[in-house]
Design a protein around this motif. Structure first.
Motif, PDB file in Angstrom:
ATOM      1  N   THR A   1       0.821  -1.214   0.000  1.00 22.41           N
ATOM      2  CA  THR A   1       0.000   0.000   0.000  1.00 22.41           C
ATOM      3  C   THR A   1       0.857   1.268   0.000  1.00 22.41           C
ATOM      4  O   THR A   1       2.073   1.218   0.184  1.00 22.41           O
ATOM      5  CB  THR A   1      -0.879   0.057   1.269  1.00 22.41           C
ATOM      6  OG1 THR A   1      -0.024   0.274   2.402  1.00 22.41           O
ATOM      7  CG2 THR A   1      -1.674  -1.234   1.458  1.00 22.41           C
TER       8      THR A   1
ATOM      9  N   ASP B   1       2.801   1.630   3.047  1.00 28.75           N
ATOM     10  CA  ASP B   1       4.077   0.902   3.032  1.00 28.75           C
ATOM     11  C   ASP B   1       5.153   1.737   2.342  1.00 28.75           C
ATOM     12  O   ASP B   1       6.300   1.790   2.786  1.00 28.75           O
ATOM     13  CB  ASP B   1       3.934  -0.429   2.298  1.00 28.75           C
ATOM     14  CG  ASP B   1       2.944  -1.371   2.992  1.00 28.75           C
ATOM     15  OD1 ASP B   1       2.870  -1.319   4.232  1.00 28.75           O
ATOM     16  OD2 ASP B   1       2.264  -2.132   2.286  1.00 28.75           O
TER      17      ASP B   1
ATOM     18  N   ARG C   1     -14.289   1.831  -6.903  1.00 28.94           N
ATOM     19  CA  ARG C   1     -14.653   0.994  -5.759  1.00 28.94           C
ATOM     20  C   ARG C   1     -14.028   1.585  -4.495  1.00 28.94           C
ATOM     21  O   ARG C   1     -12.792   1.578  -4.375  1.00 28.94           O
ATOM     22  CB  ARG C   1     -14.152  -0.437  -5.964  1.00 28.94           C
ATOM     23  CG  ARG C   1     -14.793  -1.149  -7.156  1.00 28.94           C
ATOM     24  CD  ARG C   1     -13.998  -2.352  -7.603  1.00 28.94           C
ATOM     25  NE  ARG C   1     -12.694  -1.961  -8.136  1.00 28.94           N
ATOM     26  CZ  ARG C   1     -11.729  -2.825  -8.462  1.00 28.94           C
ATOM     27  NH1 ARG C   1     -11.902  -4.121  -8.272  1.00 28.94           N
ATOM     28  NH2 ARG C   1     -10.594  -2.393  -8.938  1.00 28.94           N
TER      29      ARG C   1
ATOM     30  N   ARG D   1     -11.387  -0.388  -2.862  1.00 30.12           N
ATOM     31  CA  ARG D   1     -10.122  -0.431  -3.602  1.00 30.12           C
ATOM     32  C   ARG D   1      -9.253   0.782  -3.209  1.00 30.12           C
ATOM     33  O   ARG D   1      -8.032   0.669  -3.108  1.00 30.12           O
ATOM     34  CB  ARG D   1     -10.431  -0.398  -5.102  1.00 30.12           C
ATOM     35  CG  ARG D   1      -9.237  -0.398  -6.001  1.00 30.12           C
ATOM     36  CD  ARG D   1      -8.626  -1.778  -6.138  1.00 30.12           C
ATOM     37  NE  ARG D   1      -7.492  -1.748  -7.057  1.00 30.12           N
ATOM     38  CZ  ARG D   1      -6.466  -2.594  -6.997  1.00 30.12           C
ATOM     39  NH1 ARG D   1      -6.449  -3.537  -6.075  1.00 30.12           N
ATOM     40  NH2 ARG D   1      -5.487  -2.508  -7.854  1.00 30.12           N
TER      41      ARG D   1
ATOM     42  N   ALA E   1      -7.781  -0.085   0.098  1.00 29.34           N
ATOM     43  CA  ALA E   1      -6.798  -1.166   0.000  1.00 29.34           C
ATOM     44  C   ALA E   1      -5.484  -0.662  -0.584  1.00 29.34           C
ATOM     45  O   ALA E   1      -4.403  -1.079  -0.155  1.00 29.34           O
ATOM     46  CB  ALA E   1      -7.345  -2.298  -0.865  1.00 29.34           C
ATOM     47  N   LEU E   2      -5.545   0.237  -1.544  1.00 28.36           N
ATOM     48  CA  LEU E   2      -4.326   0.696  -2.202  1.00 28.36           C
ATOM     49  C   LEU E   2      -3.591   1.748  -1.370  1.00 28.36           C
ATOM     50  O   LEU E   2      -2.362   1.804  -1.352  1.00 28.36           O
ATOM     51  CB  LEU E   2      -4.661   1.255  -3.586  1.00 28.36           C
ATOM     52  CG  LEU E   2      -3.505   1.208  -4.562  1.00 28.36           C
ATOM     53  CD1 LEU E   2      -3.132  -0.226  -4.896  1.00 28.36           C
ATOM     54  CD2 LEU E   2      -3.852   1.957  -5.841  1.00 28.36           C
ATOM     55  N   LEU E   3      -4.374   2.581  -0.679  1.00 31.03           N
ATOM     56  CA  LEU E   3      -3.730   3.641   0.105  1.00 31.03           C
ATOM     57  C   LEU E   3      -3.274   3.122   1.468  1.00 31.03           C
ATOM     58  O   LEU E   3      -2.433   3.730   2.114  1.00 31.03           O
ATOM     59  CB  LEU E   3      -4.676   4.832   0.276  1.00 31.03           C
ATOM     60  CG  LEU E   3      -5.106   5.513  -1.035  1.00 31.03           C
ATOM     61  CD1 LEU E   3      -5.963   6.728  -0.743  1.00 31.03           C
ATOM     62  CD2 LEU E   3      -3.901   5.907  -1.886  1.00 31.03           C
ATOM     63  N   GLY E   4      -3.841   1.998   1.906  1.00 30.15           N
ATOM     64  CA  GLY E   4      -3.415   1.441   3.190  1.00 30.15           C
ATOM     65  C   GLY E   4      -4.030   2.174   4.366  1.00 30.15           C
ATOM     66  O   GLY E   4      -3.471   2.215   5.452  1.00 30.15           O
TER      67      GLY E   4
ATOM     68  N   GLU F   1      -9.847   4.077 -12.991  1.00 26.98           N
ATOM     69  CA  GLU F   1     -10.110   4.091 -11.553  1.00 26.98           C
ATOM     70  C   GLU F   1      -8.905   4.622 -10.783  1.00 26.98           C
ATOM     71  O   GLU F   1      -9.038   5.399  -9.845  1.00 26.98           O
ATOM     72  CB  GLU F   1     -10.458   2.673 -11.088  1.00 26.98           C
ATOM     73  CG  GLU F   1     -10.812   2.601  -9.609  1.00 26.98           C
ATOM     74  CD  GLU F   1     -11.085   1.168  -9.156  1.00 26.98           C
ATOM     75  OE1 GLU F   1     -10.357   0.259  -9.598  1.00 26.98           O
ATOM     76  OE2 GLU F   1     -12.023   0.972  -8.365  1.00 26.98           O
ATOM     77  N   ILE F   2      -7.677   4.228 -11.231  1.00 28.74           N
ATOM     78  CA  ILE F   2      -6.485   4.628 -10.488  1.00 28.74           C
ATOM     79  C   ILE F   2      -6.314   6.150 -10.506  1.00 28.74           C
ATOM     80  O   ILE F   2      -5.811   6.746  -9.555  1.00 28.74           O
ATOM     81  CB  ILE F   2      -5.227   3.892 -11.032  1.00 28.74           C
ATOM     82  CG1 ILE F   2      -4.033   4.044 -10.090  1.00 28.74           C
ATOM     83  CG2 ILE F   2      -4.870   4.364 -12.426  1.00 28.74           C
ATOM     84  CD1 ILE F   2      -4.170   3.318  -8.792  1.00 28.74           C
TER      85      ILE F   2
ATOM     86  N   ILE G   1      -8.424   7.336  -7.792  1.00 24.09           N
ATOM     87  CA  ILE G   1      -7.852   7.006  -6.485  1.00 24.09           C
ATOM     88  C   ILE G   1      -6.780   8.038  -6.128  1.00 24.09           C
ATOM     89  O   ILE G   1      -6.689   8.508  -4.997  1.00 24.09           O
ATOM     90  CB  ILE G   1      -7.285   5.566  -6.482  1.00 24.09           C
ATOM     91  CG1 ILE G   1      -8.438   4.558  -6.640  1.00 24.09           C
ATOM     92  CG2 ILE G   1      -6.481   5.299  -5.217  1.00 24.09           C
ATOM     93  CD1 ILE G   1      -8.004   3.109  -6.787  1.00 24.09           C
ATOM     94  N   GLU G   2      -5.969   8.400  -7.129  1.00 21.67           N
ATOM     95  CA  GLU G   2      -4.947   9.418  -6.878  1.00 21.67           C
ATOM     96  C   GLU G   2      -5.586  10.740  -6.443  1.00 21.67           C
ATOM     97  O   GLU G   2      -5.109  11.407  -5.533  1.00 21.67           O
ATOM     98  CB  GLU G   2      -4.098   9.641  -8.128  1.00 21.67           C
ATOM     99  CG  GLU G   2      -3.032  10.715  -7.912  1.00 21.67           C
ATOM    100  CD  GLU G   2      -2.084  10.849  -9.097  1.00 21.67           C
ATOM    101  OE1 GLU G   2      -0.876  10.715  -8.875  1.00 21.67           O
ATOM    102  OE2 GLU G   2      -2.554  11.060 -10.230  1.00 21.67           O
TER     103      GLU G   2
ATOM    104  N   ILE H   1      -2.165   9.959   5.294  1.00 15.25           N
ATOM    105  CA  ILE H   1      -2.045   8.504   5.112  1.00 15.25           C
ATOM    106  C   ILE H   1      -0.963   8.002   6.074  1.00 15.25           C
ATOM    107  O   ILE H   1       0.090   8.628   6.197  1.00 15.25           O
ATOM    108  CB  ILE H   1      -1.703   8.186   3.640  1.00 15.25           C
ATOM    109  CG1 ILE H   1      -2.864   8.629   2.741  1.00 15.25           C
ATOM    110  CG2 ILE H   1      -1.394   6.700   3.450  1.00 15.25           C
ATOM    111  CD1 ILE H   1      -2.570   8.584   1.260  1.00 15.25           C
ATOM    112  N   PRO H   2      -1.225   6.906   6.792  1.00 11.44           N
ATOM    113  CA  PRO H   2      -0.247   6.455   7.792  1.00 11.44           C
ATOM    114  C   PRO H   2       1.086   6.031   7.175  1.00 11.44           C
ATOM    115  O   PRO H   2       1.164   5.722   5.989  1.00 11.44           O
ATOM    116  CB  PRO H   2      -0.933   5.269   8.481  1.00 11.44           C
ATOM    117  CG  PRO H   2      -2.030   4.860   7.568  1.00 11.44           C
ATOM    118  CD  PRO H   2      -2.428   6.061   6.788  1.00 11.44           C
TER     119      PRO H   2
ATOM    120  N   ARG I   1       3.911   3.236   7.622  1.00 11.30           N
ATOM    121  CA  ARG I   1       4.225   1.995   8.349  1.00 11.30           C
ATOM    122  C   ARG I   1       5.050   1.054   7.485  1.00 11.30           C
ATOM    123  O   ARG I   1       5.074   1.173   6.258  1.00 11.30           O
ATOM    124  CB  ARG I   1       2.951   1.315   8.849  1.00 11.30           C
ATOM    125  CG  ARG I   1       2.054   0.833   7.767  1.00 11.30           C
ATOM    126  CD  ARG I   1       1.041  -0.172   8.217  1.00 11.30           C
ATOM    127  NE  ARG I   1       0.287  -0.489   7.013  1.00 11.30           N
ATOM    128  CZ  ARG I   1      -0.914   0.000   6.746  1.00 11.30           C
ATOM    129  NH1 ARG I   1      -1.551   0.743   7.620  1.00 11.30           N
ATOM    130  NH2 ARG I   1      -1.506  -0.295   5.610  1.00 11.30           N
TER     131      ARG I   1
ATOM    132  N   PRO J   1       6.034  -2.438   5.715  1.00  9.61           N
ATOM    133  CA  PRO J   1       5.271  -3.577   5.207  1.00  9.61           C
ATOM    134  C   PRO J   1       5.496  -4.825   6.046  1.00  9.61           C
ATOM    135  O   PRO J   1       6.578  -5.018   6.611  1.00  9.61           O
ATOM    136  CB  PRO J   1       5.814  -3.772   3.793  1.00  9.61           C
ATOM    137  CG  PRO J   1       6.987  -2.901   3.640  1.00  9.61           C
ATOM    138  CD  PRO J   1       7.045  -1.953   4.788  1.00  9.61           C
TER     139      PRO J   1
END
Ligand SMILES: [Zn+2]
Lengths: 340, 797
Positions: A220, A223, B410, B413, B416-419, B460-461, B464-465, B476-477, B479, B481
């Motif tokens: 993500t 990450d 979605r 989605r 999920a992608l941004l975490g 879609e991406i 999302i951006e 966005i956190p 962290r 992986p």
């Protein structure tokens, strides 16, 4: 006879007391104990001694001989100690003469920075890959989602090579080559020379990049932030402020530039030349790998995700050593190289 | 993109804090490059009013004006301008003022009359290149007000780097939309108001598009009876602030609206059109036309043209033609507002090397739905600036109209992608804030219709951006992986290169990095080690005298040697590890190590300076091979060295009998060519060949248990005899008992006969199972000598 022996003993010990050098002591040894020495001479006269007296006389001779030899030993020790004192008192070197230094070569600053960056990422589990510098358009652009005739190509003024090839404009084609050959999970960095048709104090037609990417299920943006924040803090300072801001690269989306707090002004900005007063310094570009890139290498973007980043080695070296002209790196003046 | 904040503020409230605004823009992906405070260099110039005027007692055309500058009594100012008159409001440079040319204004005496400043012309204010008389300000200009502020010449200009995906941000309005989005304030837009009069435009002109793919829409308006002239100050100042030059009121109006709305516009002189049907078509057989800049441009058949009859009016989206150019005599205009295909415009503009503000915007796509608004805006502005009547109606040819296609987004989605968990409601709110229409789609997804000005949003991406951007990357956190622990690996080539660096560093060699370019001559001089074919050619080299890629690192090494020799360096010991390139039908490249040892031996401190000899340089390479555990596999041969090397002072380096490199001195002819001289040694090794060598893993060998016996052996041989022959012969003669042999002395001169030399070797004998006796060793030495005499014409000395 006994009297003679006592006299010899006394004379020998007296002589030894005043002897100061090894050679004087040797003379004394020869005079008293040598083949023609005085004690030897007395021994030759043993024949005249009565058999009853002989054992006692023999013992006496031996005792005196031992005594004289002991005296010689003591005197020698004394003389040698005196000799060492004399030597130590007279020997003087000029400790200020320059050391005769076998010249130590230097590792080029770009190699040093590269090694440092590689070390950081290898420590984080990234393996190193390499790729060709004379690339084809497909790996350098097409597969990285740079369509032909797209203004994004203007971002990378290209050096063209005969046979429809290009000098790679970034290390990103290695991403494509690795993904074509291998399947996720992947954690890879690529280093090396890259080329643009550009030449001035801040642009060299040849420069160096470190490219990295991580692909797996469920990688993500968080990450990306985690890994890159850790990496730049290892490189610069454990507590340096880090921020990401939106940007654009054809092969990533969302894309981000990563800035660190300016170390010259403590992120205060003002009249700082290093950060042009913003308090922030741009150190790398990054982003989530674009689905089109995954499709180009046959990965399913619904199944895997990943992030990629690129770092300019010259830029980091210029920031770290406060070098203001990129051409110095390639001029190879020893007066420059020997500073690193 | 230069953004004048005064202009931006017409569309959106920006507040007073420029730094805060810049932060918002930068963190929104619109990177601020620079901020410029612009005041035209005017300080102390204020609005004044001439309250009285009388002729100068001693000057023909001079007058003495009494000027009210808003503070205190009116001041006396001597002025020579014919248009100075009572009641006129003027730009008054007071005592202490400075002008853009740097002049400081003071109180002076002009032919016996004191003058407390100066009344300024446009030229003196830096607003025009030349001007007649003094600047006349409107009657409502407030007396005492700062002139640069009054004229709007004082502004803050923010320079932005707009990424290639954001063509919509190449306008004031587009950037205002972004500011509204990123700060949550309201955007103020207005539809231009057009007052129409006279015969309908459609009655006069028509438009036909032959290439709907390359021109989705072409809209035109007609204006009759304009007066072409200079633009008013406010228009000129804004154009200049945005980085454009003023031309005339018509061209300025098209540029002004382009800067404001992002839509390039063009004005044709209607009277110069041969026919009244505008046709958008490929150039076909039209092979040339003269553009506005006076140049005749060669066309290719794919270039898109605006034409009428057989006349080319413009290269679509790139530049207008000279024939239909608006001049001072023009009265009737045809205005063009269109959508041209980005890649078609880009191909033509690149091929012609013709970069224009219009092409730049078309390449990044303009808003096909904004074409008519921009046309209306420019028509209205021209009517304001140049008069004339706007003919009723827009001739709007729009064959490329497309049904809006929704993008499925979605929300899960996005998270999920941004975490990070981003609520569906926030996702919805974010895309709506972009100006998108949002509907429900299957499975809880959103059907998003992006606004037409955001042609970059197609997948879609992309959405999302945008959600991430509106949400804020900072939110966005951060962290690490979760993954299997595995350490990174480094390729063998890099490991070996690093070991070579370490050895060479210890031996005094500094690493150099040279550019990969080379001249043909250098590539001929140094054709490389284990390279074939010819040099790889660049099609657009940086420097015309270096059109190839280097075949050998020696090119870089020799350049470094010369540079440092010229700098007066004493010891020059340098090496490079890098790539070389050659072309044998395919482009090839490989890794090499090359170096130079020249000048003096690299040692500092007291003692004699001496030039390096062959043994010094060879020793360096031997130590490198020692580190790589292959030194025993090396041989040095004199055959097949390069023409640029001295045939008597050069060796090929072989490993296992295969060539891997060269070590030697330049041929004297090459020294002349390269302008180099003095003792020197150059080497180049094929690193790829070394990397490929099989090196058995290191194993411990037991320490000898019995002593060795060392004997010296002096031989007399011919002068050109290779001493290494003896060493190799002795080693192989009895490997069980001969442990080591090395040459420790070479002597020429009396009593050795001329043409001969004496070689002295030290030979160590050792047995693994016993102590060798003197008798045994004597016997061995005799047998060895006999064997040597039989093999070579040597004599024991
Ligand atoms: Zn700073």
């Amino acid at each position: 006879m006994k009297e003679d022996l006592e006299n010899i003993r006394a004379a020998a010990l007296r002589d030894l007391e005043t002897a100061e050098t090894e050679s004087a002591i040797e003379e004394i040894r020869v005079r008293y104990l040598g083949r023609k020495g005085e004690l030897t001479a007395v021994l030759r006269g043993m024949g005249k001694v009565s058999p009853e007296e002989r054992p006692a006389m023999g013992a006496l001779v031996n005792r005196i001989k031992q005594e004289v030899e002991g005296g010689i030993g003591t005197s020698l020790d004394r003389a040698r100690a005196a000799e060492r004192s004399r030597r130590v008192a007279s020997e003087r070197i000029d400790v200020t003469v320059p050391g005769r230094r076998p010249q130590l070569g230097r590792i080029h600053p770009l190699t040093q920075i590269t090694n440092e960056l590689v070390g950081v990422f290898v420590g984080l589990g990234f393996s190193v890959a390499e790729g060709p510098e004379v690339e084809d358009d497909y790996h350098n652009f097409e597969a990285l989602n740079f369509p032909a005739d797209h203004p994004a190509r203007d971002m990378q003024d290209t050096l063209f090579v005969e046979g429809g090839r290009v000098m790679r404009t970034h290390t990103s084609p290695v991403q494509i080559r690795v993904m074509e050959e291998r399947k996720p999970p992947l954690q890879v960095i690529a280093t090396g020379a890259t080329y643009r048709h550009d030449s001035d104090a801040t642009h060299s037609p040849m420069f160096h990049q470190i490219e990295g990417f991580m692909v797996d299920q469920g990688i993500t943006f968080a990450d990306l932030k985690g890994v890159l924040t850790r990496a730049v803090r290892e490189l610069f300072a454990a507590d340096c402020p880090v921020r990401l801001r939106p940007s654009f690269f054809p092969f990533t989306e969302p894309s981000a530039e990563l800035d660190i707090g300016c170390f010259a002004c403590g992120a205060a900005g003002g009249a700082c030349r290093m950060c042009k007063g913003t308090g922030w310094i741009e150190v790398l570009g990054s982003g989530m790998i674009d689905p089109n890139v995954f499709e180009a290498v046959g990965y399913d973007p619904e199944q895997v995700s990943g992030f990629a980043f690129g770092i300019g080695v010259e830029r980091i070296a210029m920031l770290k050593y406060e070098i203001d002209d990129i051409r110095l790196f390639f001029g190879n003046d020893l007066r420059f190289l020997e500073q690193f | 993109m230069k953004l004048p904040l005064g202009w931006l503020a017409e569309f959106v409230d920006i507040g007073a804090d420029t730094a805060a605004l810049c932060e918002v823009l930068t963190m929104g992906g619109l990177e601020v490059d620079a901020v410029e405070e612009r005041s035209q260099g005017l300080a102390g110039v204020v609005v004044g009013k001439i309250v009285a005027i009388e002729p100068h007692p001693n000057g023909d055309r001079l007058q003495v004006c009494r000027v009210d500058a808003g503070a205190g009594d009116p001041l006396s100012v001597v002025c020579g301008a014919a248009n100075a008159r009572r009641g006129l409001r003027v730009a008054f440079a007071r005592d202490g003022a400075t002008l853009p040319n740097g002049a400081r204004i003071g109180t002076t005496e002009v032919r016996g009359v004191s003058s407390a400043g100066m009344l300024c012309s446009e030229a003196e204010l830096g607003l025009a290149d030349q001007s007649d008389g003094i600047l006349e300000l409107p009657g409502k200009a407030p007396i005492g007000k700062d002139v640069s502020e009054y004229l709007g010449a004082r502004d803050t200009i923010v320079e932005l780097s707009i990424t290639p995906n954001r063509g919509d941000c190449l306008s004031i309005l587009g950037l205002a939309r972004e500011v509204a989005l990123l700060t949550g304030v309201r955007l103020r837009t207005h539809r231009p108001k057009v007052k129409e009069k006279g015969a309908a435009a459609a009655a006069e002109v028509s438009v036909r598009i032959d290439e709907a793919g390359a021109c989705r829409r072409y809209a035109a308006r007609v204006i009759r009876g304009v007066a072409v002239g200079a633009s008013p100050m406010w228009v000129r100042l804004r154009l200049e602030a945005a980085g454009m030059r003023s031309v005339n009121n018509i061209v300025d109006a098209t540029n002004y609206v382009m800067l404001e709305r992002g839509q390039p516009l063009h004005a044709f002189d209607l009277a110069k059109l041969q026919q009244r049907e505008i046709v958008v078509r490929r150039a076909g057989s039209t092979d040339a036309m003269q553009t506005l800049d006076g140049m005749v441009r060669a066309l290719v058949s794919d270039d898109l043209l605006i034409t009428t009859g057989d006349e080319a009016l413009a290269i679509a989206g790139v530049m207008g033609g000279a024939d239909s150019e608006v001049t001072d005599a023009t009265t009737d205009l045809l205005l063009e507002s269109a959508w041209f295909d980005p890649s078609s415009v880009r191909q033509t503009s690149k091929r012609l090397d013709l970069k224009s503000e219009a092409a730049y915007r078309f390449e990044r796509s303009v808003d096909v739905e904004g074409v008519v608004d921009a046309l209306d805006a420019v028509a209205a502005l021209i009517a304001t600036l140049a008069g004339g009547e706007i003919a009723p109606g827009v001739v709007d040819c729009y064959p490329g109209r497309r049904e809006a296609e929704p993008i499925t987004l979605r929300p899960e989605r996005v998270s999920a992608l941004l975490g990070t968990e981003i609520a569906r409601s926030e996702v919805r709110r974010s895309v709506k804030a972009l100006g998108a229409k949002v509907e429900k789609a299957d499975g809880g997804a959103l059907a998003v219709y992006p606004p037409t000005f955001r042609s970059d949003l197609v997948r879609e991406i992309d959405l999302i951006e945008e959600v991430a951007r509106v949400h804020g990357y900072g939110e966005i956190p951060t962290r690490m992986p979760v993954k299997q622990i595995a350490s990174g690996e480094v390729p063998l080539r890099m490991q070996l290169a690093q070991r070579i660096r370490t050895v060479l560093q210890g031996l005094g060699f500094s690493e150099l990095v040279g550019l990969a370019f080379a001249s043909e001559q250098r590539n001929q001089l140094f054709p490389g080690t284990n390279t074939t074919g010819r040099g790889t050619r660049l099609l657009n080299p940086i420097a015309s005298d270096e059109p190839e890629l280097r075949r050998s690192l020696l090119t870089s090494v020799v350049a470094m040697w010369r540079l440092n020799r010229n700098q007066g360096a004493g010891a020059i010991a340098g090496y490079s590890i890098g790539k070389v390139y050659w072309h044998d039908g395919e482009s090839r490249e490989g890794w090499r190590v090359a170096g130079v040892l020249a000048g003096q031996m690299p040692t500092l401190g007291l003692g004699t300076r001496r030039p390096p000899d062959f043994g010094d340089a060879k020793g360096v390479l031997e130590q490198v091979f020692e580190e790589l555990h292959v030194v025993d596999r090396i041989s040095w041969v004199t055959e097949s060295t390069l023409d640029s090397f001295h045939p008597g002072k050069t060796a090929c380096v072989h490993i296992d009998g295969r060539p891997v490199g060269i070590l030697g001195a330049l041929h004297p002819e090459a020294e002349v060519t390269l302008d180099l001289d003095g003792a020197h040694w150059l080497f180049e090794i094929d690193l790829d060949a070394v990397v490929k060598l099989e090196v058995p893993p290191l194993r411990y060998a037991g320490l000898p248990r019995y002593p060795s016996v060392v004997r010296d052996l002096a031989l007399v041989v011919d002068g050109d005899f290779h001493s290494g022959e003896i060493s190799r012969f002795v080693c192989n003669w009895n490997p069980d008992l001969v442990e080591d042999v090395y040459l420790f002395d070479e002597y020429v001169g009396s009593p050795i006969a001329p043409g001969q030399k004496s070689l002295a070797y030290s030979i160590a004998f050792r047995a693994v199972d016993r102590t060798l006796t003197d008798e045994e060793v004597n016997g061995l030495q005799e047998q060895l000598m006999a064997a040597l005499e039989q093999e070579y014409s040597v004599k024991q000395r």
